[in-house]
Motif scaffolding. Structure first.
Motif, PDB file in Angstrom:
ATOM      1  N   ASN A  96      18.320   8.264   2.585  1.00 44.43           N
ATOM      2  CA  ASN A  96      17.355   7.331   3.150  1.00 44.43           C
ATOM      3  C   ASN A  96      17.994   5.977   3.428  1.00 44.43           C
ATOM      4  O   ASN A  96      17.536   5.242   4.303  1.00 44.43           O
ATOM      5  CB  ASN A  96      16.149   7.193   2.224  1.00 44.43           C
ATOM      6  N   ARG A 156      18.192   2.962  11.492  1.00 44.21           N
ATOM      7  CA  ARG A 156      17.008   2.354  12.108  1.00 44.21           C
ATOM      8  C   ARG A 156      17.259   0.872  12.405  1.00 44.21           C
ATOM      9  O   ARG A 156      16.945   0.385  13.490  1.00 44.21           O
ATOM     10  CB  ARG A 156      15.801   2.525  11.174  1.00 44.21           C
ATOM     11  N   ALA A 202      13.363  -1.894   7.939  1.00 43.17           N
ATOM     12  CA  ALA A 202      13.911  -0.531   8.044  1.00 43.17           C
ATOM     13  C   ALA A 202      14.051   0.087   6.654  1.00 43.17           C
ATOM     14  O   ALA A 202      13.691   1.245   6.442  1.00 43.17           O
ATOM     15  CB  ALA A 202      15.256  -0.569   8.766  1.00 43.17           C
ATOM     16  N   PHE A 203      14.553  -0.676   5.682  1.00 47.90           N
ATOM     17  CA  PHE A 203      14.689  -0.140   4.316  1.00 47.90           C
ATOM     18  C   PHE A 203      13.318   0.183   3.728  1.00 47.90           C
ATOM     19  O   PHE A 203      13.146   1.173   3.027  1.00 47.90           O
ATOM     20  CB  PHE A 203      15.438  -1.134   3.407  1.00 47.90           C
ATOM     21  N   HIS A 204      12.344  -0.659   4.050  1.00 49.39           N
ATOM     22  CA  HIS A 204      10.988  -0.434   3.546  1.00 49.39           C
ATOM     23  C   HIS A 204      10.406   0.843   4.162  1.00 49.39           C
ATOM     24  O   HIS A 204       9.951   1.739   3.459  1.00 49.39           O
ATOM     25  CB  HIS A 204      10.140  -1.656   3.883  1.00 49.39           C
ATOM     26  N   GLU A 205      10.508   0.933   5.485  1.00 53.05           N
ATOM     27  CA  GLU A 205       9.837   2.033   6.187  1.00 53.05           C
ATOM     28  C   GLU A 205      10.547   3.367   5.971  1.00 53.05           C
ATOM     29  O   GLU A 205       9.903   4.415   5.947  1.00 53.05           O
ATOM     30  CB  GLU A 205       9.737   1.709   7.683  1.00 53.05           C
ATOM     31  N   CYS A 206      11.867   3.339   5.830  1.00 51.85           N
ATOM     32  CA  CYS A 206      12.606   4.603   5.653  1.00 51.85           C
ATOM     33  C   CYS A 206      12.844   4.909   4.178  1.00 51.85           C
ATOM     34  O   CYS A 206      13.664   5.759   3.852  1.00 51.85           O
ATOM     35  CB  CYS A 206      13.935   4.556   6.396  1.00 51.85           C
ATOM     36  N   SER A 255      17.830   4.212   6.945  1.00 50.10           N
ATOM     37  CA  SER A 255      17.396   2.809   7.081  1.00 50.10           C
ATOM     38  C   SER A 255      18.390   2.012   7.906  1.00 50.10           C
ATOM     39  O   SER A 255      18.012   1.234   8.785  1.00 50.10           O
ATOM     40  CB  SER A 255      17.279   2.149   5.701  1.00 50.10           C
ATOM     41  N   GLY A 269      14.483   3.291   1.878  1.00 49.42           N
ATOM     42  CA  GLY A 269      15.899   3.114   1.552  1.00 49.42           C
ATOM     43  C   GLY A 269      16.125   2.546   0.168  1.00 49.42           C
ATOM     44  O   GLY A 269      17.217   2.043  -0.111  1.00 49.42           O
ATOM     45  N   THR A 317      19.869  -2.680  -3.806  1.00 53.24           N
ATOM     46  CA  THR A 317      19.355  -3.035  -2.482  1.00 53.24           C
ATOM     47  C   THR A 317      19.874  -4.372  -1.926  1.00 53.24           C
ATOM     48  O   THR A 317      20.230  -4.438  -0.751  1.00 53.24           O
ATOM     49  CB  THR A 317      17.809  -2.998  -2.500  1.00 53.24           C
TER      50      THR A 317
END
Ligand SMILES: Cc1cc2nc3c(=O)[nH]c(=O)nc-3n(C[C@H](O)[C@H](O)[C@H](O)COP(=O)(O)OP(=O)(O)OC[C@H]3O[C@@H](n4cnc5c(N)ncnc54)[C@H](O)[C@@H]3O)c2cc1C
Ligand code: FES
Ligand code: FES
Lengths: 184, 287
Positions: free
Chosen positions: A166, A173, A115-119, A170, A121, A128
């Motif tokens: 973001n 998501r 989710a962090f990757h795709e959004c 994330s 974040g 992180t």
């Protein structure tokens, strides 16, 4: 495994401490990322330094060392805590999880990481690991935590890059993927 | 940003902990959640010889409601646990609300209720909540065990009735002194210490306030109980004029200092607004 492993992995290798420190050594036994660890530590050693310097788990970042930034957050017996405000010797018998445990070695990313990757974040990535550990704890509950609780948990982390939007997407998501989508 | 050397021990009984604290040569200090002490160690503002960790002492690790309806919270009980405790939320909602203002959940998972009270930062929420809720403090030491009321417990900034060789073993909240309550605070950011904060506890008889306890934090070295504001509310039905009278009375009793966080004037004005809001909310809650 030898102590020359160049890249930190989820499996900790205990490094020998420099025996220059004067006092207060104790042997601790704990579990780190599922592996039993036994190590002599000086009483004043912070958990963050134990993880980074002694176990080579440098995924846990240190930003402020007084509990404010959240970069050093790890899971202690499943709960997110500040590793810079915890002494290693206080962790006798504890079960610790660091960011290295999420996708060890070549394992696929967890839902939270994806989710962090795709959004998007993250930008520089310094904050992180802390956000990932707090979010992982939010996805390990029997029920989806409410919006206020999520905001409260995220307030314990500072990010100087993203502006948080973001990151919130994330986390949303990751929660949707874990608990199913909810009415917002 | 690293502590000076010290030794650490986690005794399993209160007797052992007290014996260690009594040994002057060891320069021992209690550590509970460490969420105030470890920053002080990291910044070398504290340089103890020995840390005595009291969180592994089973007799300090629980909270319960006794036969008289009083809530006991032991010294090893973490803030997060107390905040989530259904008995606390139902019987002492003001305490639960004050706990939620402490830092962040990651801090409250380690920090203890008694640690915050024993540390006594003048901008901390729990001392104010404890005074508003008329708590008492059980202190054990080499000279025996004593119970100190909240009005005498907070002595000065970072100073309480607990001596260096003593342990605050539990805090006791009597059955809530009123059904109406409010906790309001102003902080620069969510999770910061209060710039100013106000706790109000009210009870009513018919259409009028029967009893009131009003306490302010961030306005002096100890939580300030505003007796004259309480008197201005008692017997009224908390109409806007009564609230205004209480605020006037409160301001006469408030003498905060200027510091880097806020000026005295800003603190007084903020306290006035928070107090007005808190009185109304507390009254609505006991209607
Ligand atoms: C980022 C951050 C934000 C924070 N925000 C807030 C906030 O908004 N409001 C707030 O009130 N606090 C805040 N805190 C402080 C936090 O609440 C601490 O948990 C609390 O003040 C101390 O509790 P502790 O159990 O961690 O005590 P420790 O840090 O272990 O001890 C603090 C002091 O109290 C003494 N002590 C502790 N327990 C006892 C005992 N039972 N008997 C005798 N002496 C004892 C210790 O010797 C030490 O001197 C914050 C902390 C951080 C790091
Ligand atoms: S390094 Fe621990 S909170 Fe900043
Ligand atoms: S991504 Fe750079 S600090 Fe958060």
């Amino acid at each position: 495994m030898t102590s020359t492993t160049p890249v930190p992995t989820s499996t900790p290798t205990v490094r020998t401490p420099p025996l220059t420190e004067p006092s207060g050594w104790h042997e601790i036994r704990l579990t780190v990322n599922g592996e039993p660890v036994t190590a002599p530590v000086e009483s004043r050693l912070l958990l963050s330094d134990f993880l980074r310097d002694r176990l080579g788990l440098t995924g846990t970042h240190v930003g402020c060392e007084h509990g404010v930034c959240g970069a050093c957050t790890v899971l202690l017996d499943g709960e997110p805590v500040r590793s810079c405000l915890t002494l290693a010797v206080q962790c006798e018998g504890a079960e610790l999880r660091t960011v290295e445990s999420l996708a060890p070695d070549d394992a696929p990313l967890t839902d939270v990481q994806r989710a962090f990757h795709e959004c998007h974040g993250m930008q520089c990535g310094f904050c992180t690991p802390g956000f990932l550990m707090t979010t992982t704890a939010l996805t390990d509950r029997p029920e989806r935590p409410g919006a206020t609780e999520v905001a409260d948990a995220l307030s314990g982390h500072l990010c100087r890059c993203t502006g948080y939007r973001n990151i919130r997407r994330s986390v949303g998501r990751a929660l949707d993927e874990t608990y199913g989508e909810c009415a917002k | 940003m690293k502590p000076t050397p010290f030794d650490y021990t986690a005794p399993r009984t209160l007797t052992d902990a007290l014996a260690l604290l009594a040994d002057e040569e060891r320069d021992a200090k209690v550590i509970a959640g460490g969420q105030s002490l470890i920053p002080m160690l990291n910044m070398r503002l504290a340089r103890p010889g020995l840390l005595v960790d009291i969180t592994r002492i089973p007799e300090l690790g629980s909270s319960h409601v006794d036969a008289a309806g009083a809530l006991h919270i032991g010294a090893a009980v973490r803030q997060h646990r107390a905040e989530a405790d259904p008995a606390v939320r139902a019987g002492w909602p003001l305490l639960a609300a004050a706990l939620a203002h402490i830092g962040h959940p990651q801090i409250r998972r380690r920090g203890t209720v008694c640690g915050s009270l024993a540390h006594h930062d003048p901008a901390a929420e729990l001392p104010t909540a404890a005074l508003a809720l008329d708590a008492s403090f059980v202190i054990a030491g080499p000279r025996g065990t004593r119970t100190v009321p909240a009005a005498e417990f907070f002595v000065a900034t970072f100073q309480t009735a607990v001596d260096a060789d003593e342990v605050l073993t539990e805090v006791v909240f009597p059955a809530a002194p009123g059904r109406g309550w409010a906790f309001e605070e102003l902080a620069r950011r969510h999770g910061d210490f209060a710039t100013v904060g106000v706790a109000v506890v009210l009870d009513r008889a018919g259409d009028a306030v029967r009893s009131a306890r009003i306490v302010c934090c961030g306005a002096g070295p100890v939580p300030v109980r505003l007796h004259s504001a309480e008197e201005a509310l008692i017997g009224t039905s908390v109409a806007p004029e009564a609230v205004a009278a209480a605020v006037c009375a409160a301001l006469a009793g408030l003498d905060p200092a200027d510091d880097v966080h806020a000026t005295a004037t800003y603190r007084r004005e903020s306290a006035a607004h928070l107090l007005a809001r808190a009185c109304t909310t507390a009254w609505e809650r006991c209607s």
